[in-house]
Structure formats: structure tokens, C-alpha cells
Scaffold this active site. Sequence first.
Site, short mmCIF file in Angstrom:
data_model
loop_
_atom_site.label_atom_id
_atom_site.label_comp_id
_atom_site.label_asym_id
_atom_site.label_seq_id
_atom_site.Cartn_x
_atom_site.Cartn_y
_atom_site.Cartn_z
N HIS A 22 0.85 -1.19 0.00
CA HIS A 22 0.00 0.00 0.00
C HIS A 22 0.89 1.23 0.00
O HIS A 22 1.92 1.27 0.66
CB HIS A 22 -0.91 0.02 1.24
CG HIS A 22 -1.93 -1.07 1.24
ND1 HIS A 22 -3.08 -1.01 0.50
CD2 HIS A 22 -1.95 -2.27 1.87
CE1 HIS A 22 -3.78 -2.11 0.69
NE2 HIS A 22 -3.11 -2.90 1.52
N CYS A 34 -2.14 5.20 -4.62
CA CYS A 34 -2.82 3.90 -4.66
C CYS A 34 -3.90 3.90 -5.76
O CYS A 34 -4.00 2.95 -6.54
CB CYS A 34 -3.45 3.60 -3.31
SG CYS A 34 -4.24 1.98 -3.23
#
Length: 108
Positions: A22, A34
Site C-alpha cells: 500500500h 494507490c
Amino acid sequence: MIQVRVYRNEMQDIQSFEITGHAESGPYGHDLVCAGVSAVSFGAVNAIIKLCHIEPAIEQGGEGGYLKVQLPLNMSQEVYTKAQHLLEGMVVALETIERDYGQYIKIQ
């Protein structure tokens, strides 16, 4: 951090790719890195499925943060070439994100 691994054969053609992690460049739901990586990678996969009429092997993590895609072995040369162009376009787009946000994404 997002890690992108692109696996190439001896002719440097892309056979598969794997994206893990992430970015954590912003709060949940507002993480632009992201979102960009997801849009580019899923867009490329969807384009391959629709334009090449093939089904790559796809693995996804249940909580996000993991995507692995592998091209099938039995493609015509025309479909193979088209899939390569789409994947190379994905890599270029991801490299652009890496250039501007390298603290959140690394490509190998």
C-alpha cells in the site's frame, strides 16, 4: 510502499506482473498514488481481456494490496503482440507515477 515486479522472458517480453503493498500517501479513500496504480493496472488487465479476448490468470488479495497477473501461454502472435503493447503501456504509466512519487512506489 507499493512494490511492482515485472517478470520478463529471455526476449524481454512481459509474461506476468505482481503488485504488492500500500502506498499510504494519504488517508484511506484519498490515497492518490494507490488510486493511480490501481487504475493503471486494472485498466491494463481489463483492456487485455476485452481487446485480446483472452483470460489471464489473476490473483488478488482479499484486503487489496495484492495483484498478480500472468498471460496464458497459448496465444496467437497477433494477440501476443497486442497484449505486450498493452502491458508495456502499463509499465510506462507506472514508471511515470514512480518518477513523481518514488517514495511510495518502486518498480523492479
